[in-house]
Scaffold this motif. Structure first.
Motif, PDB file in Angstrom:
ATOM      1  N   ARG A 179      -6.849   7.982   7.926  1.00 49.39           N
ATOM      2  CA  ARG A 179      -5.902   7.892   6.812  1.00 49.39           C
ATOM      3  C   ARG A 179      -6.252   6.719   5.900  1.00 49.39           C
ATOM      4  O   ARG A 179      -6.150   6.809   4.678  1.00 49.39           O
ATOM      5  CB  ARG A 179      -4.471   7.731   7.338  1.00 49.39           C
ATOM      6  N   ALA A 180      -6.653   5.584   6.521  1.00 52.13           N
ATOM      7  CA  ALA A 180      -6.960   4.391   5.731  1.00 52.13           C
ATOM      8  C   ALA A 180      -8.164   4.594   4.820  1.00 52.13           C
ATOM      9  O   ALA A 180      -8.265   3.953   3.769  1.00 52.13           O
ATOM     10  CB  ALA A 180      -7.212   3.199   6.663  1.00 52.13           C
ATOM     11  N   LEU A 181      -9.071   5.481   5.191  1.00 55.68           N
ATOM     12  CA  LEU A 181     -10.296   5.690   4.416  1.00 55.68           C
ATOM     13  C   LEU A 181     -10.135   6.739   3.323  1.00 55.68           C
ATOM     14  O   LEU A 181     -11.055   6.944   2.527  1.00 55.68           O
ATOM     15  CB  LEU A 181     -11.439   6.095   5.356  1.00 55.68           C
ATOM     16  N   ARG A 182      -8.995   7.393   3.280  1.00 56.94           N
ATOM     17  CA  ARG A 182      -8.768   8.364   2.225  1.00 56.94           C
ATOM     18  C   ARG A 182      -8.551   7.656   0.891  1.00 56.94           C
ATOM     19  O   ARG A 182      -8.220   6.479   0.837  1.00 56.94           O
ATOM     20  CB  ARG A 182      -7.541   9.230   2.539  1.00 56.94           C
ATOM     21  N   THR A 183      -8.693   8.403  -0.188  1.00 55.38           N
ATOM     22  CA  THR A 183      -8.428   7.831  -1.502  1.00 55.38           C
ATOM     23  C   THR A 183      -6.933   7.576  -1.646  1.00 55.38           C
ATOM     24  O   THR A 183      -6.110   8.297  -1.072  1.00 55.38           O
ATOM     25  CB  THR A 183      -8.872   8.788  -2.614  1.00 55.38           C
ATOM     26  N   PRO A 184      -6.521   6.538  -2.408  1.00 57.17           N
ATOM     27  CA  PRO A 184      -5.101   6.209  -2.528  1.00 57.17           C
ATOM     28  C   PRO A 184      -4.226   7.374  -2.956  1.00 57.17           C
ATOM     29  O   PRO A 184      -3.127   7.532  -2.446  1.00 57.17           O
ATOM     30  CB  PRO A 184      -5.099   5.099  -3.589  1.00 57.17           C
ATOM     31  N   SER A 185      -4.715   8.210  -3.862  1.00 52.48           N
ATOM     32  CA  SER A 185      -3.892   9.321  -4.337  1.00 52.48           C
ATOM     33  C   SER A 185      -3.611  10.343  -3.244  1.00 52.48           C
ATOM     34  O   SER A 185      -2.656  11.098  -3.314  1.00 52.48           O
ATOM     35  CB  SER A 185      -4.568  10.028  -5.515  1.00 52.48           C
TER      36      SER A 185
ATOM     37  N   PRO B 113      10.003  -0.993  -0.267  1.00 50.30           N
ATOM     38  CA  PRO B 113       9.584  -1.083  -1.683  1.00 50.30           C
ATOM     39  C   PRO B 113       8.118  -1.476  -1.855  1.00 50.30           C
ATOM     40  O   PRO B 113       7.461  -1.016  -2.794  1.00 50.30           O
ATOM     41  CB  PRO B 113      10.512  -2.173  -2.244  1.00 50.30           C
ATOM     42  N   LEU B 114       7.604  -2.316  -0.963  1.00 51.84           N
ATOM     43  CA  LEU B 114       6.202  -2.719  -1.057  1.00 51.84           C
ATOM     44  C   LEU B 114       5.276  -1.516  -0.938  1.00 51.84           C
ATOM     45  O   LEU B 114       4.216  -1.457  -1.561  1.00 51.84           O
ATOM     46  CB  LEU B 114       5.884  -3.732   0.046  1.00 51.84           C
ATOM     47  N   PHE B 115       5.704  -0.530  -0.159  1.00 49.51           N
ATOM     48  CA  PHE B 115       4.844   0.615   0.119  1.00 49.51           C
ATOM     49  C   PHE B 115       5.035   1.752  -0.876  1.00 49.51           C
ATOM     50  O   PHE B 115       4.641   2.885  -0.619  1.00 49.51           O
ATOM     51  CB  PHE B 115       5.065   1.091   1.557  1.00 49.51           C
TER      52      PHE B 115
ATOM     53  N   TRP C  96      -0.433   1.601   1.910  1.00 49.02           N
ATOM     54  CA  TRP C  96      -0.529   2.471   3.084  1.00 49.02           C
ATOM     55  C   TRP C  96      -1.920   2.385   3.706  1.00 49.02           C
ATOM     56  O   TRP C  96      -2.062   2.436   4.935  1.00 49.02           O
ATOM     57  CB  TRP C  96      -0.210   3.915   2.704  1.00 49.02           C
ATOM     58  N   ARG C  97      -2.944   2.244   2.863  1.00 50.39           N
ATOM     59  CA  ARG C  97      -4.303   2.130   3.382  1.00 50.39           C
ATOM     60  C   ARG C  97      -4.446   0.854   4.211  1.00 50.39           C
ATOM     61  O   ARG C  97      -5.065   0.851   5.280  1.00 50.39           O
ATOM     62  CB  ARG C  97      -5.315   2.121   2.245  1.00 50.39           C
ATOM     63  N   VAL C  98      -3.857  -0.242   3.693  1.00 51.77           N
ATOM     64  CA  VAL C  98      -3.914  -1.513   4.418  1.00 51.77           C
ATOM     65  C   VAL C  98      -3.174  -1.395   5.746  1.00 51.77           C
ATOM     66  O   VAL C  98      -3.672  -1.809   6.804  1.00 51.77           O
ATOM     67  CB  VAL C  98      -3.318  -2.649   3.571  1.00 51.77           C
TER      68      VAL C  98
ATOM     69  N   ASP D 199      -2.442   1.334   7.517  1.00 49.07           N
ATOM     70  CA  ASP D 199      -3.138   2.213   8.461  1.00 49.07           C
ATOM     71  C   ASP D 199      -4.399   1.554   9.002  1.00 49.07           C
ATOM     72  O   ASP D 199      -4.763   1.748  10.170  1.00 49.07           O
ATOM     73  CB  ASP D 199      -3.478   3.543   7.793  1.00 49.07           C
ATOM     74  N   GLY D 200      -5.080   0.763   8.154  1.00 43.39           N
ATOM     75  CA  GLY D 200      -6.249   0.032   8.636  1.00 43.39           C
ATOM     76  C   GLY D 200      -5.876  -0.973   9.712  1.00 43.39           C
ATOM     77  O   GLY D 200      -6.559  -1.096  10.736  1.00 43.39           O
ATOM     78  N   LEU D 201      -4.770  -1.694   9.503  1.00 39.91           N
ATOM     79  CA  LEU D 201      -4.316  -2.676  10.496  1.00 39.91           C
ATOM     80  C   LEU D 201      -3.882  -1.977  11.784  1.00 39.91           C
ATOM     81  O   LEU D 201      -4.170  -2.455  12.895  1.00 39.91           O
ATOM     82  CB  LEU D 201      -3.163  -3.505   9.931  1.00 39.91           C
ATOM     83  N   ILE D 202      -3.176  -0.851  11.650  1.00 38.84           N
ATOM     84  CA  ILE D 202      -2.754  -0.101  12.836  1.00 38.84           C
ATOM     85  C   ILE D 202      -3.970   0.388  13.614  1.00 38.84           C
ATOM     86  O   ILE D 202      -4.008   0.313  14.850  1.00 38.84           O
ATOM     87  CB  ILE D 202      -1.845   1.076  12.430  1.00 38.84           C
ATOM     88  N   ALA D 203      -4.985   0.874  12.895  1.00 36.89           N
ATOM     89  CA  ALA D 203      -6.206   1.337  13.562  1.00 36.89           C
ATOM     90  C   ALA D 203      -6.848   0.211  14.360  1.00 36.89           C
ATOM     91  O   ALA D 203      -7.294   0.402  15.502  1.00 36.89           O
ATOM     92  CB  ALA D 203      -7.192   1.889  12.530  1.00 36.89           C
ATOM     93  N   LEU D 204      -6.889  -0.990  13.761  1.00 34.24           N
ATOM     94  CA  LEU D 204      -7.483  -2.138  14.459  1.00 34.24           C
ATOM     95  C   LEU D 204      -6.676  -2.518  15.696  1.00 34.24           C
ATOM     96  O   LEU D 204      -7.237  -2.815  16.758  1.00 34.24           O
ATOM     97  CB  LEU D 204      -7.577  -3.336  13.504  1.00 34.24           C
ATOM     98  N   VAL D 205      -5.341  -2.525  15.556  1.00 36.52           N
ATOM     99  CA  VAL D 205      -4.478  -2.873  16.703  1.00 36.52           C
ATOM    100  C   VAL D 205      -4.668  -1.874  17.834  1.00 36.52           C
ATOM    101  O   VAL D 205      -4.845  -2.248  19.006  1.00 36.52           O
ATOM    102  CB  VAL D 205      -2.999  -2.927  16.265  1.00 36.52           C
ATOM    103  N   MET D 206      -4.638  -0.586  17.505  1.00 33.27           N
ATOM    104  CA  MET D 206      -4.772   0.451  18.534  1.00 33.27           C
ATOM    105  C   MET D 206      -6.147   0.409  19.196  1.00 33.27           C
ATOM    106  O   MET D 206      -6.267   0.534  20.423  1.00 33.27           O
ATOM    107  CB  MET D 206      -4.540   1.836  17.923  1.00 33.27           C
TER     108      MET D 206
END
Length: 212
Positions: A99-105, A180-182, A188-190, A192-199
């Motif tokens: 998910r983190a590597l997908r394009t923002p849109s 609101p930040l999201f 969301w990319r950030v 999901d990237g952090l979640i991927a690293l934690v997992m």
């Protein structure tokens, strides 16, 4: 107010249970990351919090009343949960990284999928609790510490359950405050990237621990 109606020994055990529970649960681990993401997606948050709280309560009291005896009778259960947990966390790390590597849109809040159906969300909540070896380790710690309080060990368990509820409420409120930040898809990319690293880190730690 609650500890005032208890005997000094029970009040001490209750307070110790709260302190122990906060020390064990108040970390951003697999379950916490899952709850945060579901909360940010506004996807069945209250149902997830209720299931996680119920599971914590059942297993906290269960650990105090005899979980250690079960693992002694079935020592293979520890290894099974560990390696199943490694596989489960690795799969979720892969999904989060993708998910983190997908394009923002492609990952706007409307199109990004947490676990959208109630059934899937609740199964996820169960999985991130019962298939997480850290959960079982925490329960063993709670059960071990409770034994030192003898007849007051149920007060210790109650304090630990209350600590679990506090942390779950903090996660739920925190996800709502951060919403609101999201509104920015890049956030969301950030996340999901952090979640991927934690997992991934949890999976590797557990795997090396199991091999060792």
């Amino acid at each position: 107010m609650f500890p005032l109606i208890l005997s000094p020994s029970m009040a001490s055990a209750w307070a110790s249970g709260i302190a122990t529970g906060l020390g064990l649960f108040a970390v951003v681990g697999a379950q916490s990351a899952f709850i945060l993401r579901q909360g940010l997606m506004r996807s069945h948050l209250f149902s997830i919090l209720a299931v996680c709280a119920l599971i914590d309560a059942i297993f906290i009291f269960g650990s105090v009343l005899g979980l250690q005896a079960i693992t002694r009778l079935a020592p293979w259960l520890t290894g099974f949960v560990l390696w199943f947990g490694v596989a489960f966390l690795s799969w979720y790390a892969f999904q989060s990284a993708r998910r983190a590597l997908r394009t923002p849109s492609a990952i706007s809040p409307d199109s990004s999928r947490a676990l959208s159906s109630r059934r899937a969300a609740l199964l996820g909540a169960i999985g991130f609790s019962l298939l997480n070896p850290h959960f079982w380790l925490d329960m063993m710690v709670v059960g071990s510490l409770a034994q030192s309080f003898a007849d007051a060990r149920l007060a210790f368990a109650l304090g630990t359950v209350m600590a679990s509820l506090v942390w779950l409420l903090v996660l739920g409120a925190g996800s709502r405050m951060l919403a609101p930040l999201f509104s920015n898809p890049r956030a969301w990319r950030v996340l999901d990237g952090l979640i991927a690293l934690v997992m991934a880190a949890l999976a590797l730690t557990l795997a090396f621990g199991g091999i060792g």
